[in-house]
Design a protein around this motif. Structure first.
Motif, PDB file in Angstrom:
ATOM      1  N   PRO A   1      96.704 134.264  64.920  1.00 39.16           N
ATOM      2  CA  PRO A   1      96.703 133.243  66.097  1.00 39.16           C
ATOM      3  C   PRO A   1      96.806 131.856  65.707  1.00 39.16           C
ATOM      4  N   THR A   2      96.724 131.673  64.091  1.00 38.07           N
ATOM      5  CA  THR A   2      96.688 130.367  63.587  1.00 38.07           C
ATOM      6  C   THR A   2      98.135 130.324  62.681  1.00 38.07           C
ATOM      7  N   CYS A   3      98.955 131.107  62.582  1.00 39.02           N
ATOM      8  CA  CYS A   3     100.191 131.119  62.013  1.00 39.02           C
ATOM      9  C   CYS A   3     101.043 130.146  62.231  1.00 39.02           C
ATOM     10  N   ASP A   4     101.233 130.137  63.388  1.00 44.19           N
ATOM     11  CA  ASP A   4     102.427 128.968  63.740  1.00 44.19           C
ATOM     12  C   ASP A   4     101.761 127.690  63.478  1.00 44.19           C
ATOM     13  N   THR A   5     100.621 127.344  63.897  1.00 42.72           N
ATOM     14  CA  THR A   5      99.882 126.026  63.697  1.00 42.72           C
ATOM     15  C   THR A   5      99.962 125.690  62.109  1.00 42.72           C
ATOM     16  N   LYS A   6      99.791 126.651  61.483  1.00 45.42           N
ATOM     17  CA  LYS A   6      99.564 126.138  60.090  1.00 45.42           C
ATOM     18  C   LYS A   6     101.009 125.895  59.446  1.00 45.42           C
ATOM     19  N   TYR A   7     101.817 126.857  59.934  1.00 41.47           N
ATOM     20  CA  TYR A   7     103.110 126.853  59.196  1.00 41.47           C
ATOM     21  C   TYR A   7     103.818 125.519  59.731  1.00 41.47           C
ATOM     22  N   GLN A   8     103.829 125.191  61.102  1.00 37.72           N
ATOM     23  CA  GLN A   8     104.232 123.700  61.287  1.00 37.72           C
ATOM     24  C   GLN A   8     103.771 122.632  60.767  1.00 37.72           C
ATOM     25  N   MET A   9     102.568 122.634  60.699  1.00 38.56           N
ATOM     26  CA  MET A   9     101.651 121.667  60.503  1.00 38.56           C
ATOM     27  C   MET A   9     102.310 121.356  58.803  1.00 38.56           C
ATOM     28  N   ASN A  10     102.224 122.381  58.045  1.00 36.97           N
ATOM     29  CA  ASN A  10     102.803 122.241  56.456  1.00 36.97           C
ATOM     30  C   ASN A  10     104.123 121.829  56.353  1.00 36.97           C
ATOM     31  N   LYS A  11     104.868 122.573  57.521  1.00 34.85           N
ATOM     32  CA  LYS A  11     106.400 122.042  57.106  1.00 34.85           C
ATOM     33  C   LYS A  11     106.597 120.906  57.476  1.00 34.85           C
ATOM     34  N   ALA A  12     106.008 120.240  58.283  1.00 34.95           N
ATOM     35  CA  ALA A  12     105.984 118.337  58.662  1.00 34.95           C
ATOM     36  C   ALA A  12     105.720 117.952  57.515  1.00 34.95           C
ATOM     37  N   ALA A  13     104.673 118.428  56.885  1.00 37.83           N
ATOM     38  CA  ALA A  13     104.263 117.623  55.571  1.00 37.83           C
ATOM     39  C   ALA A  13     105.062 117.852  54.348  1.00 37.83           C
ATOM     40  N   GLY A  14     106.070 118.736  54.523  1.00 38.35           N
ATOM     41  CA  GLY A  14     107.054 118.833  53.477  1.00 38.35           C
ATOM     42  C   GLY A  14     106.704 120.107  52.339  1.00 38.35           C
TER      43      GLY A  14
ATOM     44  N   LYS B   1     102.435 136.714  70.519  1.00 35.96           N
ATOM     45  CA  LYS B   1     102.293 137.881  71.433  1.00 35.96           C
ATOM     46  C   LYS B   1     101.033 138.367  71.777  1.00 35.96           C
ATOM     47  N   PRO B   2     100.793 139.448  72.423  1.00 37.37           N
ATOM     48  CA  PRO B   2      99.358 140.133  72.543  1.00 37.37           C
ATOM     49  C   PRO B   2      98.797 140.380  71.245  1.00 37.37           C
ATOM     50  N   THR B   3      97.477 139.805  71.156  1.00 39.12           N
ATOM     51  CA  THR B   3      96.859 139.872  69.865  1.00 39.12           C
ATOM     52  C   THR B   3      95.842 141.136  69.793  1.00 39.12           C
ATOM     53  N   LYS B   4      96.150 142.129  68.688  1.00 37.56           N
ATOM     54  CA  LYS B   4      94.967 143.037  68.482  1.00 37.56           C
ATOM     55  C   LYS B   4      94.113 142.735  67.567  1.00 37.56           C
ATOM     56  N   LYS B   5      92.966 143.380  67.518  1.00 40.61           N
ATOM     57  CA  LYS B   5      91.940 143.088  66.447  1.00 40.61           C
ATOM     58  C   LYS B   5      92.703 143.373  64.956  1.00 40.61           C
ATOM     59  N   SER B   6      92.449 142.549  63.836  1.00 35.23           N
ATOM     60  CA  SER B   6      93.032 142.861  62.583  1.00 35.23           C
ATOM     61  C   SER B   6      91.751 143.331  61.608  1.00 35.23           C
TER      62      SER B   6
ATOM     63  N   ASN C   1     110.471 140.326  64.056  1.00 33.24           N
ATOM     64  CA  ASN C   1     110.673 139.880  65.547  1.00 33.24           C
ATOM     65  C   ASN C   1     109.558 138.658  65.584  1.00 33.24           C
ATOM     66  N   ASN C   2     108.370 138.637  64.982  1.00 31.24           N
ATOM     67  CA  ASN C   2     107.453 137.777  64.987  1.00 31.24           C
ATOM     68  C   ASN C   2     107.599 136.261  64.006  1.00 31.24           C
ATOM     69  N   ILE C   3     108.784 136.396  63.224  1.00 24.64           N
ATOM     70  CA  ILE C   3     108.932 135.345  62.190  1.00 24.64           C
ATOM     71  C   ILE C   3     110.377 134.760  62.370  1.00 24.64           C
TER      72      ILE C   3
ATOM     73  N   LYS D   1      99.465 134.332  56.727  1.00 24.24           N
ATOM     74  CA  LYS D   1      99.451 135.503  57.466  1.00 24.24           C
ATOM     75  C   LYS D   1     100.238 135.525  58.604  1.00 24.24           C
ATOM     76  N   ALA D   2     101.152 136.269  59.143  1.00 23.80           N
ATOM     77  CA  ALA D   2     101.871 136.505  60.322  1.00 23.80           C
ATOM     78  C   ALA D   2     101.540 137.466  60.988  1.00 23.80           C
ATOM     79  N   THR D   3     101.673 138.710  60.504  1.00 18.08           N
ATOM     80  CA  THR D   3     101.513 139.921  61.221  1.00 18.08           C
ATOM     81  C   THR D   3     100.748 141.123  60.774  1.00 18.08           C
ATOM     82  N   GLU D   4     100.126 141.917  61.291  1.00 19.13           N
ATOM     83  CA  GLU D   4      99.491 143.129  60.604  1.00 19.13           C
ATOM     84  C   GLU D   4      99.952 144.349  61.545  1.00 19.13           C
ATOM     85  N   GLY D   5     100.246 145.462  60.766  1.00 14.30           N
ATOM     86  CA  GLY D   5     100.530 146.780  61.432  1.00 14.30           C
ATOM     87  C   GLY D   5     101.646 146.318  62.546  1.00 14.30           C
ATOM     88  N   CYS D   6     101.594 146.938  63.814  1.00 14.80           N
ATOM     89  CA  CYS D   6     102.723 146.978  64.962  1.00 14.80           C
ATOM     90  C   CYS D   6     102.075 146.390  65.985  1.00 14.80           C
ATOM     91  N   GLY D   7     101.010 145.471  65.839  1.00 13.40           N
ATOM     92  CA  GLY D   7     100.586 144.897  67.111  1.00 13.40           C
ATOM     93  C   GLY D   7      99.588 143.512  67.086  1.00 13.40           C
TER      94      GLY D   7
END
Length: 212
Positions: free
Chosen positions: A35-48, A204-209, A74-76, A25-31
């Motif tokens: 907060p875990t998207c990039d960490t998960k993404y990069q970790m799994n990318k490094a793992a192939g 970016k600034p994070t709003k409640k999901s 803009n966020n991905i 999950k990257a984003t929701e709505g307009c705001g």
């Protein structure tokens, strides 16, 4: 041939996914940015692992689809061309097919790549998705059967002749089967010709999901 993996958001720990791929999950709505998207993404990318990112639509908030599409893109930006992009269509106002089509079209305009759309199998029958199908946007469908954690086979869906991916359980976490090989996955993620491949049968600034 098919591939297996998981889709995850902040509710799952940051770790290497089971199987071949992860959709974050990257984003929701307009705001909201997960907060875990990039960490998960990069970790799994490094793992192939193969990669995907999704946007949880909020048409119920009165947002325009173009604004939400721009927020998502803009966020991905760092993921474009290597991750399948997905519209998560499960909030309120699921009847608003035109909103979904406009979001899909805007992401295609902004990136040159066609995203796919996620919804439950019941929603594929409940509304007229013919414009989305004519637009050549692939389908990721959720159908859990008795949700015992096992895969009971590809479900029937409305309008789409074939589906790209099946989310077949949420027990103990969301698990998915992709109907194609790694090259087909990469084609969905970065096909610059504007089409979508044919799947095999079957911070970016994070709003409640408000998701989950």
């Amino acid at each position: 041939m098919s591939l297996h993996g998981t889709d995850q958001s902040k509710w799952q720990p940051n770790q290497i996914t089971e199987g071949d791929f992860i959709l974050c999950k990257a984003t929701e709505g307009c705001g909201y940015v997960d907060p875990t998207c990039d960490t998960k993404y990069q970790m799994n990318k490094a793992a192939g692992k193969l990669l995907g990112v999704y946007h949880y639509a909020r048409p119920d908030l009165g947002n325009s689809p173009e604004a939400e599409a721009e927020f998502f893109v803009n966020n991905i930006k760092g993921y474009i061309g290597e991750a399948i992009m997905v519209l998560d269509w499960e909030s309120a106002n699921k009847w608003d097919v035109a909103w979904a089509k406009r979001w899909l079209d805007k992401v295609k305009e902004l990136t040159g790549i066609k995203p796919i759309i996620y919804m439950s199998s019941s929603v594929t029958f409940a509304y007229d998705w013919s414009d989305v199908v004519r637009g050549d946007y692939g389908l990721w469908v959720a159908n859990y059967g008795n949700n015992d954690g096992s895969n009971h086979g590809c479900p029937k869906v409305g309008y789409w002749g074939v589906i790209a991916m099946h989310q077949y359980t949420s027990n103990p976490l969301d698990k998915d089967e992709f109907f194609g090989d790694a090259n087909a996955w990469r084609a969905y993620a970065g096909n610059k010709s504007g089409g979508t491949p044919t799947p095999a049968p079957a911070p970016k600034p994070t709003k409640k999901s408000n998701e989950e």
